[in-house]
Motif scaffolding. Structure first.
Motif, PDB file in Angstrom:
ATOM      1  N   LEU A  65      53.255  54.168  33.701  1.00 15.15           N
ATOM      2  CA  LEU A  65      54.275  53.833  32.712  1.00 15.15           C
ATOM      3  C   LEU A  65      54.475  52.329  32.603  1.00 15.15           C
ATOM      4  O   LEU A  65      54.525  51.772  31.515  1.00 15.15           O
ATOM      5  CB  LEU A  65      55.611  54.463  33.122  1.00 15.15           C
ATOM      6  CG  LEU A  65      55.974  55.800  32.505  1.00 15.15           C
ATOM      7  CD1 LEU A  65      57.341  56.228  33.024  1.00 15.15           C
ATOM      8  CD2 LEU A  65      56.008  55.701  30.985  1.00 15.15           C
ATOM      9  N   SER A  66      54.623  51.683  33.776  1.00 12.38           N
ATOM     10  CA  SER A  66      54.939  50.254  33.716  1.00 12.38           C
ATOM     11  C   SER A  66      53.749  49.447  33.208  1.00 12.38           C
ATOM     12  O   SER A  66      53.924  48.456  32.509  1.00 12.38           O
ATOM     13  CB  SER A  66      55.406  49.736  35.073  1.00 12.38           C
ATOM     14  OG  SER A  66      54.366  49.813  36.014  1.00 12.38           O
ATOM     15  N   TYR A 111      44.962  52.395  24.736  1.00 15.44           N
ATOM     16  CA  TYR A 111      45.609  51.340  25.505  1.00 15.44           C
ATOM     17  C   TYR A 111      46.384  51.927  26.679  1.00 15.44           C
ATOM     18  O   TYR A 111      46.345  51.402  27.789  1.00 15.44           O
ATOM     19  CB  TYR A 111      46.539  50.571  24.564  1.00 15.44           C
ATOM     20  CG  TYR A 111      47.323  49.451  25.191  1.00 15.44           C
ATOM     21  CD1 TYR A 111      48.670  49.619  25.483  1.00 15.44           C
ATOM     22  CD2 TYR A 111      46.734  48.224  25.464  1.00 15.44           C
ATOM     23  CE1 TYR A 111      49.405  48.581  26.042  1.00 15.44           C
ATOM     24  CE2 TYR A 111      47.469  47.187  26.018  1.00 15.44           C
ATOM     25  CZ  TYR A 111      48.800  47.373  26.298  1.00 15.44           C
ATOM     26  OH  TYR A 111      49.535  46.353  26.848  1.00 15.44           O
ATOM     27  N   ALA A 112      47.059  53.054  26.441  1.00 12.47           N
ATOM     28  CA  ALA A 112      47.883  53.642  27.494  1.00 12.47           C
ATOM     29  C   ALA A 112      47.033  54.274  28.592  1.00 12.47           C
ATOM     30  O   ALA A 112      47.384  54.219  29.771  1.00 12.47           O
ATOM     31  CB  ALA A 112      48.819  54.695  26.890  1.00 12.47           C
ATOM     32  N   PRO A 116      56.036  48.547  38.375  1.00 11.20           N
ATOM     33  CA  PRO A 116      57.367  49.119  38.187  1.00 11.20           C
ATOM     34  C   PRO A 116      58.437  48.238  38.810  1.00 11.20           C
ATOM     35  O   PRO A 116      58.198  47.546  39.793  1.00 11.20           O
ATOM     36  CB  PRO A 116      57.290  50.464  38.931  1.00 11.20           C
ATOM     37  CG  PRO A 116      55.848  50.755  39.079  1.00 11.20           C
ATOM     38  CD  PRO A 116      55.153  49.446  39.129  1.00 11.20           C
ATOM     39  N   ASP A 117      59.641  48.255  38.219  1.00 17.33           N
ATOM     40  CA  ASP A 117      60.733  47.522  38.837  1.00 17.33           C
ATOM     41  C   ASP A 117      61.445  48.431  39.828  1.00 17.33           C
ATOM     42  O   ASP A 117      61.088  49.596  40.007  1.00 17.33           O
ATOM     43  CB  ASP A 117      61.689  46.969  37.778  1.00 17.33           C
ATOM     44  CG  ASP A 117      62.417  48.068  36.995  1.00 17.33           C
ATOM     45  OD1 ASP A 117      63.302  47.719  36.205  1.00 17.33           O
ATOM     46  OD2 ASP A 117      62.087  49.265  37.180  1.00 17.33           O
ATOM     47  N   ARG A 144      60.795  43.037  28.886  1.00 16.79           N
ATOM     48  CA  ARG A 144      59.413  43.089  29.347  1.00 16.79           C
ATOM     49  C   ARG A 144      58.519  43.888  28.397  1.00 16.79           C
ATOM     50  O   ARG A 144      57.307  43.784  28.469  1.00 16.79           O
ATOM     51  CB  ARG A 144      59.342  43.691  30.763  1.00 16.79           C
ATOM     52  CG  ARG A 144      59.663  42.674  31.846  1.00 16.79           C
ATOM     53  CD  ARG A 144      59.883  43.328  33.189  1.00 16.79           C
ATOM     54  NE  ARG A 144      61.181  43.973  33.249  1.00 16.79           N
ATOM     55  CZ  ARG A 144      61.768  44.345  34.375  1.00 16.79           C
ATOM     56  NH1 ARG A 144      61.166  44.139  35.537  1.00 16.79           N
ATOM     57  NH2 ARG A 144      62.943  44.938  34.353  1.00 16.79           N
ATOM     58  N   SER A 145      59.119  44.662  27.491  1.00 18.66           N
ATOM     59  CA  SER A 145      58.279  45.416  26.552  1.00 18.66           C
ATOM     60  C   SER A 145      57.624  44.493  25.533  1.00 18.66           C
ATOM     61  O   SER A 145      56.836  44.934  24.707  1.00 18.66           O
ATOM     62  CB  SER A 145      59.101  46.490  25.839  1.00 18.66           C
ATOM     63  OG  SER A 145      60.075  45.884  25.020  1.00 18.66           O
ATOM     64  N   LYS A 146      57.940  43.218  25.625  1.00 21.04           N
ATOM     65  CA  LYS A 146      57.242  42.233  24.796  1.00 21.04           C
ATOM     66  C   LYS A 146      55.733  42.348  25.056  1.00 21.04           C
ATOM     67  O   LYS A 146      54.919  42.015  24.205  1.00 21.04           O
ATOM     68  CB  LYS A 146      57.744  40.839  25.156  1.00 21.04           C
ATOM     69  CG  LYS A 146      57.136  39.712  24.358  1.00 21.04           C
ATOM     70  CD  LYS A 146      57.874  38.396  24.649  1.00 21.04           C
ATOM     71  CE  LYS A 146      57.245  37.230  23.911  1.00 21.04           C
ATOM     72  NZ  LYS A 146      55.890  36.888  24.365  1.00 21.04           N
TER      73      LYS A 146
END
Lengths: 418, 807
Positions: free
Chosen positions: B478-479, B758-759, B487-488, B518-520
């Protein structure tokens, strides 16, 4: 980068070029006599002490730097053809076309055994892309080296960047810090190798292969470190040299620093091919420290004004002084029993003769180094291509090439090694 | 699109695989596709293929390497990839081709619906998440991971080699290899980072140069400078200059050196004669340094034209002094007075305003200490209680345990910490506590646990038995997908507590992550590559044809598209906005380029668009239009290909070799691009692909090679009409938008395929297509919203499940 101190082959070939831009005052350059024991001309005077170590060659041309129908732009052409012998394409855009340069041909061979294939150095920052000489992209005047006909290799002007490229991130090269750095790297690699083993234990065959690439790379570096450590304590280690902070203001200091790095790169055998441009072609630099506050290029259009000619000669002489410094440093630096100067070939000179007329004939050239017979002035036959000299030089370096640019053969009289 | 190439996938092997998943996941909901006539037998389906396809796709001719004769509608799995190809071509209306016998429309649609349903159903019964290779962090992910792990926001990615790309992206697992060069660079970079982040950098002064991107040098004029604000980080009433980030290694004094333009014809713009220096104290850490002039409101009176003839002696003129402001972290620290024109012996003439070419920072001098930087705070979560080695060891264990857990994305044990403590101890010898820690940090940064994303399979699982990806590994997927990073703490904690398998929690985390700054990374890395934005800096529009194309325009184009994409993500808008929207983001420079009035200033803002302005959606944005052009002219083919690839997921095969260049003139007459393209239509070999591509490109001909609007080319009024192979006619950008909107499901499928590539960090294969269609259907049911697409991908079988590879 770790300095590997391997015993150098007695005939390790080195190829360094030093280049002065925008032509020289030929009247004060060309020695009056030919042959041995000639009298040194005013511009060559700084090299007096080293006359045994270099020879002067006259009557070499770069005919391909003439306009040949392309109109103005002699600087773009002369610089682009200096080491390639090619008639470069007149363009300001992305479709640059020159030829493969001599230094890169040598680098193709020797770059395989050294960590860095070649170094392109300069003392003047490359101009931002654009047009630097009528119709010619700045890429042509920014560098001498072309790895492919369309790939110019930009010069590095910051001594710190060169140092870091050669020696990595350390602060200095003294034995203690080097060893400390090596030990730290070694222990990290041990840890990493163990970790990788643990990780790959649970993996599938294809995943293991991926991690294998990683482990192989790690082992590769470990081996290098072991070699370096083993040699590290040996006698004759590299001189202590501190990492430069940046670009010095003073021209001579900057030049010497770069030459020191050339010498260092040879001493540690990190690369055997370097080129140094003392200034960019079409350089606008001024030299107030020797009484020339005018910009170089405009000055070079001297129109036979005696004051301008005198100032230009001063600049040329200053550039020659740097070459003298190079010869001196190479002679003093030990390589095994002999000095470093025993091996290299240093062609030095300019790609224009008289700058006022942008002459591409009878270009000022010297060749220094242990492989040439010094103390002589070789006058080649009229209209000899400069590329013939380059072919002969490459022969000496064991790089067999049939043709370079507009070459017509070898240069007679050149190859007579002591 | 991986599977669009001629390749066969043998789904047969996977039939009968034991399922370890709950049936709930295989939501049949998405399978309620369009209705079809279930009474039609599979034999009749096969008859249809034989009737309309075998003229070309038979065993002898094998057009496009395909014959329909061996296909069996009762066993789609045996030729999965071929069936998917058939489905795609039929739904696009490309097959049967014009001129050949076609079935009646209803019958064709019925076939398509049946085929889609059957393929989806087959996968629903035999889910296949595909292959997942162990994956290394690419250099962007590495830099972001370091930023998040150590709170150290210095981009070191430029020190790492460029990553290879595959399927259009640089994060593809199979392609990301490790070489000795790369390993060497990793160790080097890790050393630099660990020293800077812990406050142990070299104490010797060094120079960092910040070169400002400028327009091309113009012989005899110099380099352009503008009377406008150069950055949002500079004062509102400023002009020129620059603002940049500098990482100060220590609390110390630094020299800021500003190199000004000499505005003359001596190409060397950076020299000590035009350098102005000041010394300032800086606190350790990331500082923003700004240099700027004041905006000129009155006419420029400082330009002193000097004669280029005659003696070159500097006139004893009074040159005006300009104030030049220097800011640190937004506050002005000093104002220097600099001459408004370069003073030199040769020329005292300036065609352009005095401006900054480069800023260098030299230091540190007079070091006060390592300072209180975010990275030191993040790393040193404790201090040794006393000077004893046991106290130090205890604190070191705590620090390294905390860092290792986040770096390796899982709980750590002494098996992880002990080796790190060994490195700490060695480096500690003869030095100090912080030095020891920095060595261990370096080790963490090069360890495979950090660099590689590894996934495990349950003990004793058989190859072919798929299973859900464990929570911690899903968290990393996910991250990397949404943040291109690790991940955070919150995500790690949720995963550790095994809450991530709850769909509601998963949804909440995804929403949180999309809302986070961060989704930038999605904009920078996904959109940057999907839309070819990374190529923009290499486009070099011909200066004679496009003299107005400058650095400001290039940068503005990129910003427009980035903000547009980011806006769709942030506001959860419909992805159909990409096809056509009534808004965009502009600043003055870009608005001028588009001929739009009323947008003032250099800052970007959202602007509503009227239809008459001919903008809106990706195809009206200069960035896309420029990267799909050549230096001196537009390319109908490049633009058409871009649309086929990125909007419709139907890329054309590569062209045959040895194609001659276009004839620009015939019989002395300069031809329009359309006339030059005649050959594409005339020759059948060319036509098969170009009849699909060229129409899209023709409809965009009103946009020149830099995306500006034009009505004529080569002296003639432009003809922007176009016809697709299936007979659809359309006209200009508005017509194009309508055509694409009528194929919106196809676009959403294409977009999902790209985003899924990409994912997943691998190419999307034929067996993934049902998953893609599930996402498309979910999006369709929810206004095609962006978050629904993202969530659909996250919950898809390929993303959330794993098939253990053959041992």
């Amino acid at each position: 980068m770790i300095i590997t101190r391997k015993t150098m082959d007695r005939r390790t070939m080195l190829r360094h070029v030093i280049y002065a831009p925008t032509g020289l005052m030929m009247a004060s350059w060309t020695p009056a006599q030919a042959g041995e024991n000639y009298t040194l001309s005013p511009i060559l005077k700084p090299l007096e002490a080293h006359r045994e170590k270099f020879m002067v060659v006259s009557n070499l041309d770069h005919a391909q730097a003439e306009a040949l129908g392309d109109g103005a732009g002699d600087h773009g052409r002369c610089c682009g053809s200096y080491l390639t012998g090619a008639h470069v394409k007149k363009t300001e855009g992305a479709d640059l076309a020159s030829g493969v340069s001599m230094d890169q041909l040598v680098a193709q061979k020797y770059g395989e055994v050294t960590q860095i294939p070649s170094l392109e150095l300069g003392l003047e920052q490359p101009s931002l892309a654009g047009s630097c000489d009528t119709g010619y992209s700045c890429a042509y005047t920014n560098t001498l080296s072309w790895s492919t006909p369309s790939t110019p290799l930009p010069v590095t002007t910051n001594p710190r960047a060169v140092f870091e490229r050669l020696f990595g991130d350390g602060d200095s090269l003294d034995a203690a810090s080097r060893l400390a750095q090596l030990r730290r790297q070694a222990s990290i690699l041990d840890f990493v190798a163990d970790d990788a083993k643990r990780l790959s234990a649970g993996m599938s065959a294809s995943d293991k292969r991926k991690l294998d690439e990683y482990m192989t790379s790690v082992r590769d570096i470990e081996k290098r470190i072991q070699k370096a450590e083993a040699a590290g304590g040996a006698a004759g280690s590299v001189t202590t040299f501190a990492r430069p902070a940046g670009i010095p203001d003073d021209f001579q200091e900057h030049a010497r620093m770069m030459i020191d790095l050339q010498v260092l790169s040879a001493q540690s055998d990190l690369t055997r091919v370097t080129t140094l441009m003392l200034a960019r072609e079409v350089s606008g630099r001024s030299y107030p420290e020797i009484g020339v506050p005018d910009a170089h290029h405009p000055l070079s259009h001297h129109g036979n004004d005696p004051e301008k000619v005198a100032k230009l000669t001063k600049i040329n002489t200053l550039h020659m002084k740097q070459i003298a410094y190079y010869i001196q440093r190479m002679s003093e630096t030990k390589d095994g029993e002999a000095s470093l100067l025993a091996n290299p070939l240093l062609p030095a000179g300019a790609s224009l003769a008289d700058p006022n007329s942008h002459s591409h004939r009878n270009l000022p050239t010297i060749v220094a180094g242990g492989l040439v017979k010094g103390n002589r002035h070789l006058v080649a036959a009229k209209d000899t291509p400069m590329t013939n000299l380059m072919l002969s030089m490459m022969d000496m370096l064991d790089v067999r090439v049939d043709k370079l640019g507009d070459s017509t053969g070898r240069l007679p009289g050149f190859a007579s090694v002591a | 699109m991986a599977w669009n190439n001629v390749r066969r996938h043998n789904g047969a092997k996977r039939l009968g695989a034991k399922l370890l998943v709950s049936a709930g996941v295989l939501a049949a909901a998405g399978l309620v596709a369009s209705p079809f006539d279930a009474s039609v037998s599979t034999a009749e389906r096969k008859k249809m293929l034989l009737q309309y396809c075998t003229a070309c796709h038979n065993d002898k001719a094998k057009t496009a390497n395909m014959s329909v004769l061996p296909l069996n509608p009762d066993n789609l799995g045996a030729d999965n990839a071929t069936w998917e190809k058939i489905l795609r071509r039929l739904s696009l209306g490309e097959m049967p081709p014009k001129g050949m016998k076609r079935p009646p429309k209803e019958q064709l649609n019925d076939f398509v619906h049946w085929l889609e349903h059957s393929l989806d159903q087959r996968i629903a019964a035999n889910p296949d998440p595909g292959r997942a290779t162990v994956r290394r962090l690419n250099r962007t992910e590495y830099a972001n991971a370091v930023r998040d792990l150590l709170a150290f926001d210095v981009d070191m990615s430029k020190d790492l080699p460029v990553d290879d790309t595959g399927y259009g992206f640089d994060n593809i697992a199979d392609i990301l290899t490790v070489s000795p060069t790369l390993m060497d660079r990793y160790i080097n970079v890790a050393g630099k980072i660990s020293r800077l982040a812990t406050g142990q950098a070299s104490r010797n002064p060094g120079t960092t140069d910040h070169k400002i991107e400028k327009d091309l040098f113009e012989n005899a004029f110099g380099i352009a400078s503008y009377n406008e604000r150069a950055s949002d980080l500079l004062p509102l009433d400023s002009r020129g200059g620059t603002a940049f980030k500098y990482y100060a290694p220590y609390d110390a004094t630094y020299a800021i050196q500003v190199f000004l333009n000499s505005g003359t014809s001596t190409e060397s713009e950076i020299d000590a004669n035009n350098r102005y220096e000041l010394r300032v104290p800086l606190k350790a850490g990331l500082r923003t340094i700004g240099v700027s002039f004041r905006r000129k409101m009155a006419l420029n009176e400082e330009l002193i034209p000097a004669s280029t003839k005659g003696p070159r002696v500097p006139k004893a003129t009074n040159v005006t002094l300009l104030p030049m402001d220097v800011q640190v972290d937004g506050a002005r620290v000093k104002t220097l007075e600099v001459p408004s024109v370069a003073l030199g012996p040769n020329v005292s003439q300036s065609f352009y305003l005095r401006d900054v070419m480069q800023v260098s920072v030299v230091g540190p001098y007079d070091i006060q200490g390592p300072g209180d930087t975010p990275s030191r705070r993040k790393i040193f979560t404790c201090r040794p209680a006393s000077a004893s080695s046991s106290a130090e060891n205890a604190c070191a264990r705590q620090i390294l345990g905390t860092l290792a857990r986040q770096a390796y994305r899982r709980p750590v044990s002494s098996a992880d910490i002990n080796p790190l403590m060994k490195i700490y101890a060695e480096a500690r010898k003869g030095s100090d506590f912080e030095h020891g820690i920095s060595a261990s940090v370096q080790a963490i940064l090069v360890s495979p646990g950090f660099l590689f994303m590894t996934e495990s399979d349950p003990r004793g699982s058989r190859p072919g038995a798929i299973h859900r990806i464990p929570a911690l590994e899903l968290a990393t997927r996910l991250s990397l997908f949404l943040w291109s990073s690790i991940p955070d703490e919150e995500l790690l904690a949720v995963a550790e507590k095994r809450k991530l398998s709850d769909p509601a929690v998963l949804k909440q985390q995804v929403s949180r992550m999309l809302a986070d700054t961060r989704s930038k990374a999605l904009t920078d890395n996904f959109a940057g590559q999907w839309l070819y934005l990374r190529r923009l800096e290499f486009q070099k529009p011909d200066r004679r044809a496009y003299p107005d194309f400058d650095v400001r325009l290039r940068s503005a184009m990129k910003t427009e598209t980035e903000m547009f994409f980011a806006g769709v993500v942030r506001e959860n808008r419909s992805v159909l906005d990409f096809l056509g929207a009534d808004y965009t983001y502009l600043n003055q420079r870009l608005a001028e380029h588009y001929g739009i009035k009323g947008v003032n200033g250099t800052t970007f803002r959202k602007v509503q668009l009227e239809p008459a302005l001919h903008r809106g959606g990706l195809m009206g944005q200069a960035s896309v239009l420029t990267v799909t052009s050549y230096n001196n002219r537009t390319s109908v083919v490049l633009r058409g290909k871009w649309i086929l690839e990125n909007i419709l997921a139907a890329p054309p095969p590569p062209p045959p070799p040895d194609i001659p260049a276009l004839n620009e003139a015939r019989n002395g007459k300069v031809m329009t691009v359309r006339e030059q393209m005649e050959m594409h239509r005339k020759h059948p070999v060319c036509a098969s692909c170009h009849t699909k591509m060229d129409p899209f490109g023709f409809s965009l001909e009103n946009y020149d090679a830099t995306g500006a609007w034009r009505s004529a080319d080569a002296g003639k009024l432009l003809d922007v009409s176009a016809t697709l192979p299936d007979g659809t006619n359309f006209d200009g950008p508005k017509g194009l938008r309508d055509v694409l909107m009528s194929r919106k499901d196809q676009f959403v499928e294409a977009f999902t395929e790209r985003l899924m590539t990409y994912a997943l960090a691998r190419g999307v294969e034929a067996y993934d297509m049902p998953a893609v269609r599930l996402v498309r259907n979910a999006a369709r049911d929810d206004g095609y919203r962006m978050h629904t697409v993202v969530m659909g991908i996250v919950q898809s079988v390929p993303f959330s499940m794993r098939r253990p590879p053959e041992k």
